[in-house]
Design an enzyme around this catalytic site. Structure first.
Site, PDB file in Angstrom:
ATOM      1  CD  GLU A 118      66.220  41.276  32.500  1.00  0.00           C
ATOM      2  OE1 GLU A 118      65.153  40.677  32.731  1.00  0.00           O
ATOM      3  OE2 GLU A 118      66.268  42.406  31.972  1.00  0.00           O
TER       4      GLU A 118
HETATM    5  C1  HEC Z   1      68.490  42.693  35.639  1.00  0.00           C
HETATM    6  C2  HEC Z   1      67.493  43.743  35.742  1.00  0.00           C
HETATM    7  C3  HEC Z   1      66.039  43.374  35.772  1.00  0.00           C
HETATM    8  C4  HEC Z   1      65.405  42.449  36.587  1.00  0.00           C
HETATM    9  C5  HEC Z   1      66.029  41.492  37.574  1.00  0.00           C
HETATM   10  C6  HEC Z   1      63.991  42.583  36.306  1.00  0.00           C
HETATM   11  N1  HEC Z   1      63.781  43.554  35.371  1.00  0.00           N
HETATM   12 FE1  HEC Z   1      61.998  44.215  34.708  1.00  0.00          FE
HETATM   13  N2  HEC Z   1      62.910  45.174  33.233  1.00  0.00           N
HETATM   14  C7  HEC Z   1      64.268  45.325  33.069  1.00  0.00           C
HETATM   15  C8  HEC Z   1      64.558  45.852  31.755  1.00  0.00           C
HETATM   16  C9  HEC Z   1      65.919  46.150  31.195  1.00  0.00           C
HETATM   17  C10 HEC Z   1      63.301  45.993  31.111  1.00  0.00           C
HETATM   18  C11 HEC Z   1      63.068  46.458  29.681  1.00  0.00           C
HETATM   19  C12 HEC Z   1      63.254  45.274  28.747  1.00  0.00           C
HETATM   20  C13 HEC Z   1      62.720  45.507  27.358  1.00  0.00           C
HETATM   21  O1  HEC Z   1      61.833  46.347  27.166  1.00  0.00           O
HETATM   22  O2  HEC Z   1      63.144  44.794  26.436  1.00  0.00           O
HETATM   23  C14 HEC Z   1      62.286  45.595  32.089  1.00  0.00           C
HETATM   24  C15 HEC Z   1      60.926  45.695  31.876  1.00  0.00           C
HETATM   25  C16 HEC Z   1      59.965  45.422  32.847  1.00  0.00           C
HETATM   26  C17 HEC Z   1      58.558  45.743  32.753  1.00  0.00           C
HETATM   27  C18 HEC Z   1      57.871  46.455  31.602  1.00  0.00           C
HETATM   28  C19 HEC Z   1      57.593  47.904  31.888  1.00  0.00           C
HETATM   29  C20 HEC Z   1      57.208  48.649  30.653  1.00  0.00           C
HETATM   30  O3  HEC Z   1      56.887  49.834  30.727  1.00  0.00           O
HETATM   31  O4  HEC Z   1      57.243  48.075  29.553  1.00  0.00           O
HETATM   32  C21 HEC Z   1      57.962  45.286  33.897  1.00  0.00           C
HETATM   33  C22 HEC Z   1      56.497  45.386  34.274  1.00  0.00           C
HETATM   34  C23 HEC Z   1      59.003  44.653  34.684  1.00  0.00           C
HETATM   35  N3  HEC Z   1      60.205  44.776  34.031  1.00  0.00           N
HETATM   36  C24 HEC Z   1      58.800  43.964  35.865  1.00  0.00           C
HETATM   37  C25 HEC Z   1      59.744  43.086  36.392  1.00  0.00           C
HETATM   38  C26 HEC Z   1      59.451  42.008  37.325  1.00  0.00           C
HETATM   39  C27 HEC Z   1      58.087  41.671  37.878  1.00  0.00           C
HETATM   40  C28 HEC Z   1      60.635  41.389  37.594  1.00  0.00           C
HETATM   41  C29 HEC Z   1      60.869  40.179  38.462  1.00  0.00           C
HETATM   42  C30 HEC Z   1      60.161  38.952  38.080  1.00  0.00           C
HETATM   43  C31 HEC Z   1      61.667  42.086  36.845  1.00  0.00           C
HETATM   44  N4  HEC Z   1      61.078  43.081  36.102  1.00  0.00           N
HETATM   45  C32 HEC Z   1      63.015  41.807  36.903  1.00  0.00           C
HETATM   46  C33 HEC Z   1      65.215  45.001  34.017  1.00  0.00           C
HETATM   47  C34 HEC Z   1      65.002  44.037  34.995  1.00  0.00           C
END
Ligand code: HEC
Ligand code: HEC
Length: 302
Positions: A118
């Site tokens: 990521e």
């Molecule tokens: C490259 C893509 C990517 C980036 C960049 C990213 N995310 Fe995500 N995010 C995901 C993915 C894929 C998941 C699910 C991962 C898992 O559940 O293992 C996730 C899960 C989440 C969740 C959980 C939601 C839930 O219902 O469980 C939150 C809140 C979130 N991200 C916020 C953020 C924040 C704040 C940032 C920046 C600091 C960020 N993400 C950066 C792809 C990304």
């Protein structure tokens, strides 16, 4: 036993609560200075090792808080292995991530920043970078100890509290506007309850408050074993956090591995694997219409 609890508990809630779904609040209290700082960080690619990826790269606010890809594309075009859930209304989830490995939004932030596919950064490097910018003053005006790992997470988590979507037609209906949804949507809601979807999808997020097995009635296989990856307890194999259904029409593709690209088929899939039922086309259409009534408006905290 677990399966029984999984059904009985929501059923009790369903029978005793006035409504098994509650509306998103119209307002939410936040610390405005922190939320504004968190907003700036959320949209800033400085969080990633090579300044190319922000939180918003994968969680687009005008696309239901997701990227609409089966698997997200992170730093240097690297592909993830699980579907990105929405950031919208994530404040109402009882834990974060599909497998619940982060207990709240604050802990969640540490995940993407250091994840090699990521943002591939580390906090030491990030703090050094941020200290050379305007962020230094901004953090120091809010936090006595300036830029720290915890303060970065604190600001972003505070901003995420504002990412709620009140005023969905279904919420307006719950608040008493009986004309906010059509008769078909009302029938869809009745089906959603009587067919048993409500057993897992209920509460303010219509999900987000329990784990359930992926494939209860018929067995399903997937690469991720869900909650088991965290606990290593066999009883947790293939258990995933029940996802929110809010704004669901905007967040295709569906399921933790993005295996289905439309709502109709997802509803049929759920009925088959989670409930052992086969719904007719009319029932599927009405449930889908109900699901579409869960699309709200992005809240503005300013
Ligand atoms: C490259 C893509 C990517 C980036 C960049 C990213 N995310 Fe995500 N995010 C995901 C993915 C894929 C998941 C699910 C991962 C898992 O559940 O293992 C996730 C899960 C989440 C969740 C959980 C939601 C839930 O219902 O469980 C939150 C809140 C979130 N991200 C916020 C953020 C924040 C704040 C940032 C920046 C600091 C960020 N993400 C950066 C792809 C990304
Ligand atoms: C026994 C619990 C349970 C029941 C009953 C259930 N679901 Fe689900 N639902 C889940 C879980 C768990 C997931 C996530 C599965 C995964 O991807 O690992 C899910 C996912 C979904 C999704 C996809 C969400 C997303 O963001 O990808 C939709 C839509 C959905 N359910 C609708 C329904 C409907 C409609 C019904 C009734 C026909 C229903 N569900 C019944 C537990 C349940």
């Amino acid at each position: 036993m677990l399966k029984i609890i999984c059904y009985i508990f929501p059923l009790v809630i369903y029978l005793f609560a006035k409504e098994p779904i509650s509306p998103i609040p119209l307002n939410i209290k936040v610390n405005i200075e922190k939320a504004d700082l968190g907003k700036e960080l959320f949209f800033d690619t400085i969080l990633s090792k090579n300044n190319t990826i922000s939180c918003h790269t994968c969680h687009l606010l005008n696309q239901g808080g997701v990227d609409n890809l089966q698997f997200s594309v992170g730093i240097d075009g690297k592909l993830g292995n699980i579907n990105a859930p929405t950031v919208l209304n994530s404040i109402f989830n009882f834990v974060q991530f599909w497998d619940g490995r982060a207990k709240n939004l604050h802990q969640q932030v540490f995940g993407p920043v250091t994840n090699p596919v990521e943002m591939d950064n580390n906090f030491e490097n990030l703090i050094t970078k941020l200290n050379k910018t305007d962020y230094k003053n901004k953090f120091e005006s809010i936090y006595k100890d300036g830029i720290t790992k915890n303060n970065i997470a604190d600001a972003i988590a505070e901003y995420e509290k504002t990412l709620i979507t009140p005023n969905a037609p279904f919420d307006r209906y719950l608040r008493g506007d009986k004309n906010a949804i059509s008769d078909e949507v009302k029938q869809g809601y009745v089906l959603f309850k009587t067919q048993g979807c409500i057993a897992c999808h209920h509460g303010i997020n219509i999900g987000g408050n329990l784990y359930a097995k992926f494939g209860i009635v018929s067995e399903l296989k997937s690469k991720s074993k869900g909650r088991y990856e965290v606990t290593k307890n066999e009883l947790d194999e293939y258990y995933f956090k029940v996802p929110t259904l809010r704004n669901i029409e905007l967040t295709a593709p569906y399921l933790h591995d993005g295996r289905i690209d439309n709502l109709e088929d997802t509803v049929k899939f759920m009925a088959h694997y989670q409930l052992g039922k086969s719904l007719n086309e009319d029932e599927v259409q009405k449930i889908v219409l109900f699901l579409k009534s869960l699309t709200g408006q992005l809240y503005n905290h300013e």
